[in-house]
Design an enzyme around this catalytic site. Structure first.
Site, short mmCIF file in Angstrom:
data_model
loop_
_atom_site.label_atom_id
_atom_site.label_comp_id
_atom_site.label_asym_id
_atom_site.label_seq_id
_atom_site.Cartn_x
_atom_site.Cartn_y
_atom_site.Cartn_z
N MET A 155 0.93 -1.29 -0.12
CA MET A 155 -0.10 0.08 -0.11
C MET A 155 1.11 1.23 0.04
O MET A 155 0.73 2.29 0.81
CB MET A 155 -0.97 -0.06 1.07
N GLY A 156 1.76 1.44 -0.88
CA GLY A 156 2.52 2.51 -1.14
C GLY A 156 1.81 3.53 -2.07
O GLY A 156 0.39 3.39 -2.01
N ARG A 157 2.40 4.21 -2.65
CA ARG A 157 1.71 5.44 -3.53
C ARG A 157 0.89 4.94 -4.46
O ARG A 157 -0.45 5.36 -4.63
CB ARG A 157 2.92 6.21 -4.20
N ILE A 158 1.31 3.89 -5.27
CA ILE A 158 0.70 3.34 -6.45
C ILE A 158 -0.60 2.39 -5.82
O ILE A 158 -1.71 2.40 -6.37
CB ILE A 158 1.35 2.48 -7.41
N THR A 236 1.58 -5.29 -11.75
CA THR A 236 2.46 -4.02 -12.44
C THR A 236 3.45 -3.75 -11.61
O THR A 236 3.93 -2.36 -11.71
CB THR A 236 1.46 -2.79 -12.57
N ARG A 238 6.86 -6.12 -10.35
CA ARG A 238 8.13 -6.61 -11.21
C ARG A 238 7.85 -8.08 -11.37
O ARG A 238 7.19 -8.89 -10.48
CB ARG A 238 9.47 -6.52 -10.15
N GLU A 267 11.72 -10.87 -18.83
CA GLU A 267 11.30 -9.88 -19.47
C GLU A 267 12.33 -9.29 -20.49
O GLU A 267 13.59 -9.04 -20.06
CB GLU A 267 11.10 -8.73 -18.33
N HIS A 286 5.20 -4.02 -20.17
CA HIS A 286 5.93 -3.25 -19.04
C HIS A 286 5.68 -1.48 -19.64
O HIS A 286 6.80 -0.79 -19.72
CB HIS A 286 7.32 -3.63 -18.86
N ALA A 288 3.10 0.29 -17.87
CA ALA A 288 2.09 1.08 -17.09
C ALA A 288 2.22 2.54 -17.14
O ALA A 288 1.33 3.24 -16.74
CB ALA A 288 2.04 0.24 -15.90
C1 DGY Z 1 9.26 1.97 -12.83
O1 DGY Z 1 9.30 3.00 -12.90
O2 DGY Z 1 9.93 1.25 -11.91
C2 DGY Z 1 8.34 1.31 -13.48
O3 DGY Z 1 8.54 -0.06 -13.65
C3 DGY Z 1 8.39 1.57 -15.01
O4 DGY Z 1 7.92 3.16 -14.91
#
Ligand code: DGY
Length: 321
Positions: A155-158, A236, A238, A267, A286, A288
């Protein structure tokens, strides 16, 4: 004399212009293929600054080959490709680009969630392949997103930005993290759950953790076995956070309903990889954070980190790890 820097990939025009005003720029002027490791070493050897991407391995050997290196500026928020301890030991400053990609990444995680729940990839193929012969009550049935339970791991920023999107769909949001965050619970209306409880209850599980030794393989057979049979996994973060073999088995056997990945292990995923044979899996390359404005802001932030460090100032965004 302006300091010399190596930039490992083509930069957006504005960022390149700003960097060129302060530095002598040697840039790998392509998107693909990326520079091989040996090339990064060779072209960083005589430089004071390095601006790199998450696909570039930046290790102790590279740092030792570049005795004048003062700053490594990563154009990404994640920096698991950089040996931070080695940089610290050599007094090389390291910066990254947090914050500016939060909203774009959360948008994309939600897009993957929707696409997977409503089988949009399969539907597009269905039409293109000429399978659309009629309207039917049981054709391409998906799952409801509204009022479903979303489990956010990390539960960080994203993760928080994703929770805000889920509110509009009246979803119940569970989160798990290393520590409970009561202020967030009040503000976002989310509920803390132990990791296993979250896996057992969520209809959608979305991963938002950094890649560390603790999160490598976080989702394996045991975790997939805990998930509901209708559950969909979204990643989204790693690729290495999810065990690809275990995911293949879970999707193939119907243990979970689907998955949507923006990141994979390995990847890029080779086109003949068996995961790509599964109809209930969506894979994106990759992307996002890949919007024009977000990538522009990431590049500028990376340039600002680099210039600040080269001028002997604190980086505006030093890595915290
Ligand atoms: C990051 O910034 O770490 C993302 O995976 C790509 O924007």
């Amino acid at each position: 004399m302006r300091p010399e820097v190596f930039v490992t990939r083509r930069l957006p025009a504005l960022a390149l212009e700003e960097l060129s005003q302060s530095c002598q720029v040697d840039m790998w002027d392509h998107e693909s293929p990326p520079p091989p490791y040996e090339t990064i070493v060779a072209r960083t050897r005589d430089k004071e600054g390095l601006l790199c991407l998450l696909t570039d391995r930046i290790d102790a050997a590279l740092m030792d080959a570049a005795p004048g290196l003062k700053v490594i500026s990563q154009c990404a928020v994640g920096y698991d490709n950089i040996d931070i301890q080695a940089a610290r030991a050599r007094h090389i400053a390291v910066g990254n680009t947090p914050g500016v990609l939060t909203e774009a990444t959360a948008d994309f995680a939600f897009a993957l969630l929707m696409a997977s729940a409503r089988r949009i990839g399969e539907a597009i193929d269905y039409v293109r392949n000429g399978d659309w012969k009629t309207w039917g009550l049981t054709i391409l049935l998906g799952q409801d997103v509204h009022r479903a339970t979303l489990g956010i791991v990390g539960m960080g920023r994203i993760g928080q930005a994703l929770a805000r999107r889920a509110e509009g769909f009246e979803m119940r949001v569970l989160y798990s993290d290393v520590a409970r965050q009561p202020s967030l619970e009040a503000r976002l209306g989310v509920e803390y759950a132990a990791f296993d409880d979250l896996l057992q209850q969520a209809d959608f599980v979305s991963l938002h953790v950094n890649l560390t030794p603790q999160t490598t393989g976080l989702i394996g057979s045991r975790e997939l076995a805990l998930m509901k049979q209708n559950a969909i996994l979204i990643n989204t973060s790693r690729g290495q956070v999810v065990d690809p073999q275990a995911l293949y088995q879970a999707l193939k056997s119907g243990r979970i309903a689907g998955a949507a990945l923006d990141v994979t292990d390995p990847e890029p995923l080779p086109p003949d990889h068996r995961l790509l044979s599964l109809p209930n899996l969506i894979v994106a390359p990759h992307i996002a954070s890949a919007t024009e404005s977000t990538r522009g802001r990431m590049a500028l932030m990376a340039v600002h980190n680099l210039i600040a460090g080269l001028e002997g100032n604190p980086l505006p965004n030093p890595v915290s790890g």
